[in-house]
Design a protein around this motif. Sequence first.
Motif, PDB file in Angstrom:
ATOM      1  N   LEU A 174       0.813  -1.219   0.000  1.00  0.00           N
ATOM      2  CA  LEU A 174       0.000   0.000   0.000  1.00  0.00           C
ATOM      3  C   LEU A 174       0.850   1.275   0.000  1.00  0.00           C
ATOM      4  O   LEU A 174       0.331   2.367   0.246  1.00  0.00           O
ATOM      5  N   THR A 175       2.141   1.124  -0.254  1.00  0.00           N
ATOM      6  CA  THR A 175       2.970   2.333  -0.279  1.00  0.00           C
ATOM      7  C   THR A 175       2.862   3.004  -1.645  1.00  0.00           C
ATOM      8  O   THR A 175       2.549   2.364  -2.653  1.00  0.00           O
ATOM      9  N   LEU A 176       3.145   4.286  -1.664  1.00  0.00           N
ATOM     10  CA  LEU A 176       3.121   5.014  -2.933  1.00  0.00           C
ATOM     11  C   LEU A 176       4.399   4.667  -3.706  1.00  0.00           C
ATOM     12  O   LEU A 176       5.489   4.682  -3.135  1.00  0.00           O
ATOM     13  N   PRO A 177       4.267   4.366  -4.986  1.00  0.00           N
ATOM     14  CA  PRO A 177       5.453   3.963  -5.754  1.00  0.00           C
ATOM     15  C   PRO A 177       6.295   5.167  -6.218  1.00  0.00           C
ATOM     16  O   PRO A 177       5.858   6.320  -6.137  1.00  0.00           O
ATOM     17  N   GLY A 178       7.495   4.868  -6.675  1.00  0.00           N
ATOM     18  CA  GLY A 178       8.285   5.836  -7.436  1.00  0.00           C
ATOM     19  C   GLY A 178       8.864   6.997  -6.649  1.00  0.00           C
ATOM     20  O   GLY A 178       9.021   8.087  -7.201  1.00  0.00           O
ATOM     21  N   GLY A 179       9.170   6.804  -5.378  1.00  0.00           N
ATOM     22  CA  GLY A 179       9.822   7.871  -4.613  1.00  0.00           C
ATOM     23  C   GLY A 179       8.900   9.041  -4.292  1.00  0.00           C
ATOM     24  O   GLY A 179       9.371  10.154  -3.997  1.00  0.00           O
ATOM     25  N   GLN A 180       7.591   8.825  -4.324  1.00  0.00           N
ATOM     26  CA  GLN A 180       6.671   9.944  -4.100  1.00  0.00           C
ATOM     27  C   GLN A 180       6.601  10.367  -2.624  1.00  0.00           C
ATOM     28  O   GLN A 180       6.342  11.537  -2.335  1.00  0.00           O
ATOM     29  N   ASP A 181       6.839   9.419  -1.695  1.00  0.00           N
ATOM     30  CA  ASP A 181       6.865   9.822  -0.278  1.00  0.00           C
ATOM     31  C   ASP A 181       8.009  10.808  -0.046  1.00  0.00           C
ATOM     32  O   ASP A 181       7.845  11.813   0.649  1.00  0.00           O
ATOM     33  N   GLU A 182       9.140  10.512  -0.647  1.00  0.00           N
ATOM     34  CA  GLU A 182      10.300  11.402  -0.503  1.00  0.00           C
ATOM     35  C   GLU A 182       9.994  12.762  -1.139  1.00  0.00           C
ATOM     36  O   GLU A 182      10.352  13.811  -0.596  1.00  0.00           O
ATOM     37  N   LEU A 183       9.309  12.730  -2.264  1.00  0.00           N
ATOM     38  CA  LEU A 183       8.928  13.984  -2.927  1.00  0.00           C
ATOM     39  C   LEU A 183       8.090  14.846  -1.974  1.00  0.00           C
ATOM     40  O   LEU A 183       8.351  16.041  -1.797  1.00  0.00           O
ATOM     41  N   VAL A 184       7.090  14.211  -1.333  1.00  0.00           N
ATOM     42  CA  VAL A 184       6.239  14.965  -0.397  1.00  0.00           C
ATOM     43  C   VAL A 184       7.094  15.515   0.751  1.00  0.00           C
ATOM     44  O   VAL A 184       6.983  16.697   1.120  1.00  0.00           O
ATOM     45  N   GLU A 185       7.955  14.671   1.301  1.00  0.00           N
ATOM     46  CA  GLU A 185       8.765  15.107   2.452  1.00  0.00           C
ATOM     47  C   GLU A 185       9.691  16.262   2.070  1.00  0.00           C
ATOM     48  O   GLU A 185       9.821  17.254   2.809  1.00  0.00           O
ATOM     49  N   ASP A 186      10.315  16.164   0.906  1.00  0.00           N
ATOM     50  CA  ASP A 186      11.244  17.229   0.494  1.00  0.00           C
ATOM     51  C   ASP A 186      10.513  18.546   0.239  1.00  0.00           C
ATOM     52  O   ASP A 186      11.014  19.620   0.571  1.00  0.00           O
ATOM     53  N   VAL A 187       9.334  18.458  -0.336  1.00  0.00           N
ATOM     54  CA  VAL A 187       8.567  19.683  -0.593  1.00  0.00           C
ATOM     55  C   VAL A 187       8.096  20.283   0.732  1.00  0.00           C
ATOM     56  O   VAL A 187       8.190  21.497   0.963  1.00  0.00           O
ATOM     57  N   THR A 188       7.619  19.414   1.628  1.00  0.00           N
ATOM     58  CA  THR A 188       7.132  19.893   2.933  1.00  0.00           C
ATOM     59  C   THR A 188       8.243  20.616   3.703  1.00  0.00           C
ATOM     60  O   THR A 188       7.978  21.581   4.434  1.00  0.00           O
ATOM     61  N   ALA A 189       9.476  20.162   3.508  1.00  0.00           N
ATOM     62  CA  ALA A 189      10.601  20.767   4.231  1.00  0.00           C
ATOM     63  C   ALA A 189      10.826  22.230   3.822  1.00  0.00           C
ATOM     64  O   ALA A 189      11.360  23.014   4.608  1.00  0.00           O
ATOM     65  N   VAL A 190      10.398  22.586   2.599  1.00  0.00           N
ATOM     66  CA  VAL A 190      10.652  23.972   2.156  1.00  0.00           C
ATOM     67  C   VAL A 190       9.387  24.820   2.052  1.00  0.00           C
ATOM     68  O   VAL A 190       9.469  26.020   1.799  1.00  0.00           O
ATOM     69  N   ASN A 191       8.231  24.204   2.206  1.00  0.00           N
ATOM     70  CA  ASN A 191       7.003  25.005   2.100  1.00  0.00           C
ATOM     71  C   ASN A 191       6.008  24.586   3.195  1.00  0.00           C
ATOM     72  O   ASN A 191       5.573  23.427   3.242  1.00  0.00           O
ATOM     73  N   ASP A 192       5.673  25.545   4.059  1.00  0.00           N
ATOM     74  CA  ASP A 192       4.781  25.250   5.192  1.00  0.00           C
ATOM     75  C   ASP A 192       3.326  25.075   4.781  1.00  0.00           C
ATOM     76  O   ASP A 192       2.482  24.701   5.590  1.00  0.00           O
ATOM     77  N   ASN A 193       3.030  25.438   3.565  1.00  0.00           N
ATOM     78  CA  ASN A 193       1.658  25.255   3.075  1.00  0.00           C
ATOM     79  C   ASN A 193       1.658  24.182   1.988  1.00  0.00           C
ATOM     80  O   ASN A 193       1.460  24.473   0.812  1.00  0.00           O
ATOM     81  N   THR A 194       1.908  22.966   2.413  1.00  0.00           N
ATOM     82  CA  THR A 194       1.930  21.883   1.430  1.00  0.00           C
ATOM     83  C   THR A 194       0.636  21.076   1.513  1.00  0.00           C
ATOM     84  O   THR A 194       0.274  20.561   2.568  1.00  0.00           O
ATOM     85  N   VAL A 195      -0.038  21.031   0.378  1.00  0.00           N
ATOM     86  CA  VAL A 195      -1.300  20.287   0.276  1.00  0.00           C
ATOM     87  C   VAL A 195      -1.014  19.043  -0.561  1.00  0.00           C
ATOM     88  O   VAL A 195      -0.481  19.160  -1.667  1.00  0.00           O
TER      89      VAL A 195
END
Length: 700
Positions: free
Chosen positions: A468-489
């Motif tokens: 049930l994990t998201l494929p293709g490194g997408q969790d890392e994508l979310v984490e990296d974006v969240t690290a630089v933007n406090d308004n991540t949807v």
Amino acid sequence: METAEADVETVVDELTLEEKIQLVHGAVDPDGTATGYLPGVDRLGIPELRLADGPLGVRVNGAPATLFPASIALAATFDPNLAREQGAAMGREANARDQDALLGPGLNLIRVPHCGRNFEYYSEDPVLTAAFAGAAVEGIQSADVIATPKHYVANNQETHRASVNVSVSERALRECYLPGFKAAVDAGAGSVMTAYNSVNDSFMSENRPLVTDVLKGEWGFDGYVVSDWFGAVSTVESANGGLDLEMPGVTRDELWEMFDLEPPEDDDDAVFGETADVSDGMPDMTNTGNFGGPLREAVERGDVPHARLDDMVTRILRQMERIGVLGGGRAAAPPEDDGHRELAETIAARGTVLLENDGTLPLADDADVAVIGPGVEEISTGGGSSEMDALHEAPTATGIDARATGSVTVERGVPPIEKVSFFGGDNEGDDQRPDPTLDDAVSAAADADVAVVVVEDAAAEAVDRDDLTLPGGQDELVEDVTAVNDNTVVVVQSSGPVELPWRDDVSAVLESWYPGQADGDALAAVLFGDADPSGRLPVTFANEEDYPVTDDATFPGIDGEVQYDENLLVGYRYFDATEADPVYPFGYGLSYAAFEYRGAELVDERRVEVTVENVSDRAGREVVQAYVRPSNASDDRPVRELGGFEAVSIPAGETVTVDVDLDDLAFSEYDETAGWTALEGPFTIEIGRSARDVEFELTL
Ligand code: BGC
């Protein structure tokens, strides 16, 4: 009606044996538009019959149609009226494309979150499934098109779907897996498609107890039973077991030709198109023609009674008569209707579930938005027979760009997610764009007011998801974006439950399933607050290890056998029994508005009246849910079962009273000797906002 039945009888009497045989197995469609085709009998004025896939829209070669949101998204609206409207729209589009039957709705219960076709199904709950199944059938058939609820029954996984034997108690079949089909039949479904799998040691295409005894006998189904494609496994047993029509009835190569596809070079690793390694989930395509010559010989030998063959033909002609193609009277549907485009968008927005929101949503019109994700430039859907050409496509990025007044930047962040397609062919090498990078995505996010990250799973017919994990490194994508933007949807476009490990670190999470052709338009409406994301989860979201089916015997089975050991404890019922905490419970979903439950009372034994106030300054949609807890049930009875629900729009500051009807299913048990028995009260009726959020308790 009696005259119609008499007409059909007269026609059947006039048919030769050869002509009858011609009417019970598919042939090559000379027009190349149908998924399944019957040539008719010219001599007696019996026209052709064309069957087209569903269930997300009408797939006809060369004639794009409205691609509606996935069925699970439709069910997330908790509004069966939308299923009726969508069904009617699909029926009209099928009719306008000279198709007579639609191969849908798909309504297998969502038993395992991994099942590759969950996006084509409604829910883990039988009452919710039944409500949508009945409404969808009514809608489709209102346009003089035959509905084909599928896949009867217990096709709850794709791994070895063509050979697996499902070992399931009769009680679980009756209480969980059959009610959706029963509702479809009660709504007048003209056809039912059998599943590939076998149930309790008999393939569904030849399963006399379930097809002849339950479906046709107990439920009084008078339509025709059609096999899944290449799923009629025998001649005599299938015909005598109750199967009426074999599809596609042609060879695999003829089917390629009909579908305008190149035959695959390698039989083992490509089935449709060229991208699919789905060999574990495909039927034996050399298994065809059982209802041609072999059936004629079986009838001549007396192994299949003449009367059975007449019944098969009668059932098919009866439906042709009903939709007005036999003897005329069918109303032609207008070619296209803009209303369908709007409807696809309304359903996509209403089926979107707001899982988390710290107040970042809805967005300000002039927010500068970075739209990030591997699939934001395409519309997102699942693979398999439900793939089709959409009439209009609004990819995520396009929809947001059209609605935003601030700046919109688009980055993919990670490479495209690998997907299985039956019809899409191999696009490798087509993409001329430079490879996306995480760095580009992160810097776009850092420069924007808001980052909207759209993540997706890859699900398809004939193959289950590994986990049930998201494929293709997408969790890392979310984490990296969240690290630089406090308004991540984060917007999740998935076939069903996925794990969202970063859910507490981001500002908002929306589940928009596979939203269909309106993808970006619907999402923009939700993000900017033009529409309330009023969906509720029709499936439990939990960590993978908390689901009931974690050993091989229960899924995907051992030595060709899968045990439904959880019995009645499908979905939230299991989480109640084990007292495990789901991540998001069944029925859960937030709103931009805020609701207070003011009162609830019993109107009668099967109806409660609930008063809800919208205490916010914006209009919203609430889904009032009622769960039934019997106090005198057997030990293996689920703690609570959904009894009824009602979706209602409530203007800002207003109070409404809604009636919620309670289904008999929640008040009865199936006993293998005594049959259906009513449970003795008292019952507690829980009124609430999800299976785990009770606002009022009533005693009945
Ligand atoms: C699927 C059915 C579909 C049929 C025709 C089968 O592989 O299981 O759902 O209707 O193909 O395309």
